[in-house]
Scaffold this active site. Sequence first.
Site, short mmCIF file in Angstrom:
data_model
loop_
_atom_site.label_atom_id
_atom_site.label_comp_id
_atom_site.label_asym_id
_atom_site.label_seq_id
_atom_site.Cartn_x
_atom_site.Cartn_y
_atom_site.Cartn_z
N GLU A 192 20.63 -1.97 73.22
CA GLU A 192 21.05 -1.78 74.62
C GLU A 192 21.11 -3.16 75.25
O GLU A 192 20.08 -3.73 75.62
CB GLU A 192 20.04 -0.89 75.35
CG GLU A 192 19.98 0.54 74.83
CD GLU A 192 21.14 1.40 75.31
OE1 GLU A 192 21.74 1.05 76.35
OE2 GLU A 192 21.45 2.40 74.66
N CYS A 238 21.15 -4.53 84.40
CA CYS A 238 22.12 -4.68 83.30
C CYS A 238 23.48 -4.08 83.64
O CYS A 238 24.50 -4.53 83.14
CB CYS A 238 21.58 -4.04 82.03
SG CYS A 238 21.17 -2.31 82.25
P1 NAD Z 1 15.70 -10.90 76.43
O1 NAD Z 1 16.71 -10.60 75.38
O2 NAD Z 1 15.39 -12.31 76.73
O3 NAD Z 1 14.30 -10.22 76.04
C1 NAD Z 1 14.19 -8.85 75.63
C2 NAD Z 1 12.99 -8.69 74.71
O4 NAD Z 1 13.17 -9.49 73.55
C3 NAD Z 1 11.66 -9.09 75.34
O5 NAD Z 1 10.70 -8.09 75.03
C4 NAD Z 1 11.34 -10.42 74.67
O6 NAD Z 1 9.96 -10.60 74.47
C5 NAD Z 1 12.03 -10.33 73.33
N1 NAD Z 1 12.52 -11.64 72.86
C6 NAD Z 1 12.97 -12.68 73.61
N2 NAD Z 1 13.35 -13.71 72.82
C7 NAD Z 1 13.12 -13.31 71.54
C8 NAD Z 1 13.30 -13.92 70.26
N3 NAD Z 1 13.79 -15.16 70.13
N4 NAD Z 1 12.96 -13.22 69.14
C9 NAD Z 1 12.48 -11.96 69.26
N5 NAD Z 1 12.28 -11.34 70.45
C10 NAD Z 1 12.59 -11.99 71.56
O7 NAD Z 1 16.19 -10.11 77.74
P2 NAD Z 1 15.53 -10.06 79.18
O8 NAD Z 1 15.64 -11.39 79.84
O9 NAD Z 1 14.20 -9.41 79.14
O10 NAD Z 1 16.51 -9.01 79.91
C11 NAD Z 1 17.75 -9.39 80.43
C12 NAD Z 1 18.89 -8.99 79.53
O11 NAD Z 1 18.73 -7.67 79.08
C13 NAD Z 1 20.23 -9.01 80.25
O12 NAD Z 1 21.23 -9.47 79.37
C14 NAD Z 1 20.46 -7.54 80.58
O13 NAD Z 1 21.81 -7.20 80.77
C15 NAD Z 1 19.88 -6.88 79.39
N6 NAD Z 1 19.47 -5.53 79.73
C16 NAD Z 1 20.10 -4.48 79.15
C17 NAD Z 1 19.74 -3.20 79.50
C18 NAD Z 1 20.42 -2.00 78.90
O14 NAD Z 1 19.88 -0.91 79.06
N7 NAD Z 1 21.55 -2.12 78.24
C19 NAD Z 1 18.73 -2.99 80.42
C20 NAD Z 1 18.09 -4.09 80.97
C21 NAD Z 1 18.45 -5.36 80.62
#
Ligand code: NAD
Length: 456
Positions: free
Chosen positions: A210, A244
């Site tokens: 997602e 998002c």
């Molecule tokens: P992110 O991808 O930075 O982090 C998401 C998760 O991944 C966190 O739990 C984090 O700890 C983990 N993570 C971060 N870097 C990592 C790595 N290098 N290796 C493994 N795990 C890692 O996203 P965010 O900043 O928390 O959220 C914002 C993004 O999420 C935006 O792009 C937004 O559009 C998207 N989003 C999507 C939805 C959806 O339902 N489609 C909902 C909310 C947010």
Amino acid sequence: MKKIPDLVSTQKAAFRKGVNRSLKQRIANLKKLRKLVLNHEKELCNAIAEDFGKPYFETFTSEIFTVLQEIDFHLKHLSKWIKPENVSGTIATFPSKSTVSRQPYGTVLVIGAWNYPIYLTLIPMIGALSGGNTVVLKPSEISGTISGLLHELISSAFPNQLISVVEGGVPETQELLFQPFDKIFFTGSSRVGKIVAKAAAEQLIPITLELGGKSPAIVHSDANVEVSARRIWWGKTINAGQVCVAPDFVLIHESAADVFIKESRKTLSTFYAGDFRPGTNYARIVNRDHFDRLSALLEKSDVIIGGTANPDSLFIEPTLISAGWDDEIMKDEIFGPLLPMLTYKSEDEVIERLNTLPAPLALYMFTESERFQSAIFRDVPFGGGCVNETITHLANPNLPFGGVGQSGMGAYHGRYSFDTFTRPQAILKKSFWPDPDFRYPPFDDTKLKWFKKLFF
Ligand code: NAD
């Protein structure tokens, strides 16, 4: 707290012993979760307010209420979903009975993003529990207060062989990604989505991603611009645009642009009347990194309305920007309260332009023209969306929620969650009689002739 590999093997053993298999167990676990959320409404809302100042009203309506609604939906339908479905056979399988039953994957990993920290962890978890799985939950470290509270509450209510919360950032998530999970459900950025997909591919673990993207709001020449502006700004200002499915930019017919600016001014003054104090109606930017990223975009932009920012309180005002397709702000998902506005002349131009961008998670259209709506739905790929509205397609558990291409793969909510966390198992049942020789070797021309006559 057990080490991560021990945690996963404990859950896998518990799954094999049937810790959440029967309908009765699943219902009891969902009801327990419902009670936990209801009993701790205040602490949950306050923890998110502490992390990034999200107003209580917003957290209640978009996180607490939606989680409770999702649980109720599963409680209402689960007994029906869980029943094996009889399907017809063919002449080649006669006489026999064919059924499809939905089997849980086993032990699943749910990784959440920070911006809706209750929704993005608990709603997938509801699907996982409803599907009969055990769950390891990894909330985002960026919203640390709510992550800690979820850990505390869930550990107090559920045994860790059924649900475990693992807190932490990149190292913990990387370690989780090495474990032999049976399914991974990830919410976050496309960048990290690729890391998750690569790790899952190593073990051929099925995934649901997602992700995000640049979701357009198209305002056509026939639109009611007053209502469109109000609904677009509502979608852009909840959670200070850190959503998002927030409208990322407005694509407006050139004849409606001036009215949109006028209506935007009116809308923003009625929404906030200049009062952006923390803890009232408007959330903060989650941290200094995101604040600096958004401020840099703001500095390079041609501001029409708004434009103020305060690094001490991590405040950025809802801001309307006049933009062109090559501007910096049109490169990546904004994820903040800046709204670029671009104009178009023709419907074909909209379709052509949108097809040059990666497929977004959502798309919003403001028009009564059925023809234009059909053309966009047919010719522009996107996850889901609304006509004359923003964001609320997520509020209907009868609708799937998910992206396509860069914005994700797979979908959840309601029945789609149950399907996402279960796999179809095909069974064909026969009795011992009849058992004609016809299908067994030795084969000869007469048998082939009969086969063709009967089945071909
Ligand atoms: P992110 O991808 O930075 O982090 C998401 C998760 O991944 C966190 O739990 C984090 O700890 C983990 N993570 C971060 N870097 C990592 C790595 N290098 N290796 C493994 N795990 C890692 O996203 P965010 O900043 O928390 O959220 C914002 C993004 O999420 C935006 O792009 C937004 O559009 C998207 N989003 C999507 C939805 C959806 O339902 N489609 C909902 C909310 C947010």
